[in-house]
Write a protein that holds these residues in place. Structure first.
Motif, mmCIF file in Angstrom:
data_model
loop_
_atom_site.group_PDB
_atom_site.id
_atom_site.type_symbol
_atom_site.label_atom_id
_atom_site.label_comp_id
_atom_site.label_asym_id
_atom_site.label_seq_id
_atom_site.Cartn_x
_atom_site.Cartn_y
_atom_site.Cartn_z
ATOM 1 N N ALA B 43 -0.662 -3.935 5.544
ATOM 2 C CA ALA B 43 -1.661 -2.913 5.877
ATOM 3 C C ALA B 43 -1.225 -2.138 7.122
ATOM 4 N N ARG B 44 -0.584 -2.821 8.078
ATOM 5 C CA ARG B 44 -0.086 -2.154 9.286
ATOM 6 C C ARG B 44 1.073 -1.212 8.917
ATOM 7 N N LEU B 45 2.006 -1.716 8.091
ATOM 8 C CA LEU B 45 3.198 -0.920 7.755
ATOM 9 C C LEU B 45 2.855 0.318 6.918
ATOM 10 N N PHE B 46 1.856 0.195 6.045
ATOM 11 C CA PHE B 46 1.572 1.292 5.109
ATOM 12 C C PHE B 46 0.252 2.006 5.409
ATOM 13 N N LYS B 47 -0.242 1.834 6.633
ATOM 14 C CA LYS B 47 -1.518 2.450 7.016
ATOM 15 C C LYS B 47 -1.483 3.967 6.787
ATOM 16 N N ASP B 48 -0.396 4.606 7.256
ATOM 17 C CA ASP B 48 -0.298 6.070 7.162
ATOM 18 C C ASP B 48 -0.135 6.562 5.729
ATOM 19 N N ALA B 49 0.238 5.666 4.817
ATOM 20 C CA ALA B 49 0.417 6.065 3.412
ATOM 21 C C ALA B 49 -0.932 6.237 2.714
ATOM 22 N N ARG B 50 -1.997 5.715 3.302
ATOM 23 C CA ARG B 50 -3.368 5.806 2.779
ATOM 24 C C ARG B 50 -3.473 5.544 1.268
ATOM 25 N N PRO B 51 -3.037 4.346 0.837
ATOM 26 C CA PRO B 51 -3.170 4.032 -0.595
ATOM 27 C C PRO B 51 -4.642 3.818 -0.965
ATOM 28 N N ASN B 52 -4.998 4.145 -2.199
ATOM 29 C CA ASN B 52 -6.350 3.823 -2.685
ATOM 30 C C ASN B 52 -6.300 2.742 -3.773
ATOM 31 N N LYS B 53 -5.074 2.276 -4.082
ATOM 32 C CA LYS B 53 -4.909 1.256 -5.127
ATOM 33 C C LYS B 53 -3.600 0.518 -4.883
ATOM 34 N N ILE B 54 -3.588 -0.770 -5.214
ATOM 35 C CA ILE B 54 -2.358 -1.555 -5.124
ATOM 36 C C ILE B 54 -1.936 -1.941 -6.542
#
Lengths: 193, 193
Positions: B43-54
């Protein structure tokens, strides 16, 4: 668990008189918040069983087992495998399990090093239908000299007899929602135990 | 992620020069507390990617994906299936994925209703080796008209080239531990990205 019954009625999809699909929140797309609520409920139901390990089978049981682990204060989860990867070189316990929805028989296996004599094992899965997976997991626990202290399923399909069969073997079986019948596209619940 | 490198050195088991087994805490027995720590790190590494689904693939990716979902405030997890159960009657996106450890090629599939145009998808898995599963998942996301905003692996085996290949396609790839080589039973890490 009232919330699960409501979610099955709202998001579940009935196929014929045997199957209710819950792939929108349990076994394809996962509602993780709801998984955590189910995990809490399993921890409440099996508190007195004092498990030190959770056993499930890949793949749909994994999310539920991990949520329940957290609710039990992070006890380890072991998931039985259906295929043997070439990294699985060690001794395993194996048992045959028939899948009702896939129409297959798989040999499920657990590495001997992950189940120990004296373990108090809680078996968890998404569905309890004919009880084939549950029986195979109980067999594996027995082979390890460990004890099945409970078996929980999110959804029990009472009309397929698995829960009754497992209770007949003296297993402490509980489910969060128990379906008595599916008729004319309508799901009818019975009291879950 | 230092804690993961330490855990691989402590609990991982090296087989030859290609494989390190982490079945004691990731992909057979699961250390759920540690999964949650890895989820926080994703979540820290991909925070800026703003995913809405995994998006992940059964079975070993499910626990990691669920932990990360929680760290992202409970975004939905979808796991691609390797076999089609008879309840999977709807339209699916499919792609072929080779498994290095199982020596098989599987057709992985995701129901069309669980991936939508406009979805910002974070792909997560336990291992990134040759990148076959990652490429197949990217393919499925593209078929849905959705966007891959990142691809994260717990353990990258840099020497098998999958991460470089995926980065070559412009994918934002990050791993929590990156193994540069395995020699004489010893694992050497490189800086993960």
């Amino acid at each position: 668990m009232k919330a699960l019954e409501e979610k099955i009625l709202k998001d579940g999809e009935v196929i014929g008189t045997e199957i209710v699909k819950v792939d929108g929140f349990i076994n394809h797309k996962i509602d993780v918040k709801f998984m955590d609520e189910m995990g809490n409920e399993f921890a409440r139901l099996f508190k007195d069983a004092r498990p030190n390990k959770i056993l499930t089978v890949e793949a749909s049981g994994i999310a539920i087992a991990c949520s329940a682990s957290r609710s039990f204060g992070y006890i380890p989860v072991v998931f039985a495998k259906k295929a043997a990867p070439n990294t699985m070189t060690e001794d395993t316990y194996t048992a045959e399990a028939r899948s009702f929805t896939k129409g297959t028989v798989s040999l499920i296996r657990v590495s001997k090093k992950h189940l120990e004599k004296g373990d108090r094992v809680l078996i968890l899965d998404d569905f309890l239908a004919h009880g084939e997976a549950g029986l195979a997991l109980c067999d594996i626990v027995k082979q390890a000299g460990a004890e099945v202290v409970g078996l929980g399923a999110a959804i029990e399909k009472t009309y397929q007899g698995g829960a009754a069969k497992l209770r007949g073997y003296g297993i402490n079986v509980k489910s969060l929602a128990a379906i008595a019948k599916i008729e004319d596209g309508k799901v009818t619940f019975t009291k879950s135990e």
